[in-house]
Design a protein around this motif. Sequence first.
Motif, PDB file in Angstrom:
ATOM      1  N   MET A  58      -4.345   3.159  -0.171  1.00  0.00           N
ATOM      2  CA  MET A  58      -4.793   1.805  -0.528  1.00  0.00           C
ATOM      3  C   MET A  58      -4.899   0.900   0.698  1.00  0.00           C
ATOM      4  O   MET A  58      -5.599  -0.114   0.668  1.00  0.00           O
ATOM      5  N   ARG A  59      -4.225   1.257   1.783  1.00  0.00           N
ATOM      6  CA  ARG A  59      -4.125   0.327   2.908  1.00  0.00           C
ATOM      7  C   ARG A  59      -5.458  -0.028   3.571  1.00  0.00           C
ATOM      8  O   ARG A  59      -5.682  -1.195   3.884  1.00  0.00           O
ATOM      9  N   GLY A  98       0.817  -1.204   0.000  1.00  0.00           N
ATOM     10  CA  GLY A  98       0.000   0.000   0.000  1.00  0.00           C
ATOM     11  C   GLY A  98       0.858   1.263   0.000  1.00  0.00           C
ATOM     12  O   GLY A  98       0.546   2.251  -0.687  1.00  0.00           O
ATOM     13  N   GLU A  99       1.949   1.220   0.759  1.00  0.00           N
ATOM     14  CA  GLU A  99       2.895   2.346   0.822  1.00  0.00           C
ATOM     15  C   GLU A  99       3.492   2.673  -0.553  1.00  0.00           C
ATOM     16  O   GLU A  99       3.669   3.832  -0.911  1.00  0.00           O
ATOM     17  N   VAL A 100       3.824   1.625  -1.299  1.00  0.00           N
ATOM     18  CA  VAL A 100       4.467   1.809  -2.610  1.00  0.00           C
ATOM     19  C   VAL A 100       3.574   2.635  -3.543  1.00  0.00           C
ATOM     20  O   VAL A 100       4.061   3.409  -4.354  1.00  0.00           O
ATOM     21  N   VAL A 106      -7.755  -7.834  -5.530  1.00  0.00           N
ATOM     22  CA  VAL A 106      -9.105  -7.288  -5.332  1.00  0.00           C
ATOM     23  C   VAL A 106      -9.043  -5.836  -4.846  1.00  0.00           C
ATOM     24  O   VAL A 106      -9.736  -4.965  -5.373  1.00  0.00           O
ATOM     25  N   ALA A 107      -8.191  -5.568  -3.851  1.00  0.00           N
ATOM     26  CA  ALA A 107      -8.111  -4.205  -3.292  1.00  0.00           C
ATOM     27  C   ALA A 107      -7.528  -3.229  -4.317  1.00  0.00           C
ATOM     28  O   ALA A 107      -7.987  -2.096  -4.437  1.00  0.00           O
ATOM     29  N   PHE A 108      -6.542  -3.694  -5.073  1.00  0.00           N
ATOM     30  CA  PHE A 108      -5.965  -2.850  -6.120  1.00  0.00           C
ATOM     31  C   PHE A 108      -7.032  -2.484  -7.156  1.00  0.00           C
ATOM     32  O   PHE A 108      -7.114  -1.342  -7.604  1.00  0.00           O
TER      33      PHE A 108
END
Lengths: 188, 188
Positions: free
Chosen positions: A170-171, A91-93, A156-158
Amino acid sequence: MGRWEPNARGRLEQAALELYVERGFERTTVAEIAERAGLTERTFFRHFADKREVLFGGSFLLQQHMVDGAAAAPQGATPLEAVGAALDAVGEVFRGRHAHARRRQAVIAANPELRERELIKMTTLSAALAETLRGRGLAEPAASLAAEAGIAVFHVAFGQWVAGDEEQDMRPLLRDALEQLRAVTGTG
Amino acid sequence: MGRWEPNARGRLEQAALELYVERGFERTTVAEIAERAGLTERTFFRHFADKREVLFGGSFLLQQHMVDGAAAAPQGATPLEAVGAALDAVGEVFRGRHAHARRRQAVIAANPELRERELIKMTTLSAALAETLRGRGLAEPAASLAAEAGIAVFHVAFGQWVAGDEEQDMRPLLRDALEQLRAVTGTG
């Protein structure tokens, strides 16, 4: 090796994405990318092996962060907690990269060869995460299953994140998807 | 349409696999496959669009069984129980197919293009299972997560099954992998 160009890599990436969106990946040449960026083809090839690499050059960085995140989880962490730590690092990236990711995704969706390459990237990520989990003492097949589940959560989250109109962290999406996976596999 | 050939499809499949193992997928021609099977090229093309289809012609059948298995789970079944029913149906498809699957897998492992095609097949299976789960009332993203987890279980159990030396029932491997996934995602 020629003169130093400030942020040449970033400018080439930006120019390439613009052209891929405007005229399609297939119909864009390296010469056009370099011209749009105000740089030479020679400079392009100092940064990227070919025009496909502009889209996938970040894969190794992503994998590195993911693997480091899992490896840095506390020793007593459960496999799912280690996967969660890997996902937080992923998520950080993507922080601040939403507009870029959105355009990149549109280019990939329009091209079967790029979609295949993206699938292979996911498989590579999964294998790297499984290896890290084995390094933490998790046996097979549990390590591969936990890794594939983690990549499914990322996938899925992406998808939700990139479909959104605005820049966001995104986290929380990753954590929510991981929680839903837990719920769905815990009720059988 | 020419005379009827007893079990032409099976004979072509058998001959193709033999040749792919002996001399490699790339170096085998349709003419050679037909000759080995004692049939004509025309007969080959009545059964398969090309030599790659011989390896992937069973994909639709596999998907059909998987989807039917999930759809036939009792109405009150949890998502994971529906996924388990889908996996049991998949295990059925591979009954008696171990020697064939082993050879097919060796051919696919040796060829990057075939490995990509196999990855795409997994994605297609996952999408079909997610659709069935949505049809059973499961919302997104839970449906996609449950489906991807199910395909991960299939992927891992299939790998164990195909690596084994002898014909065996795939279903206990599938059930064990599903149980391990539950354990690994339930302890976070």
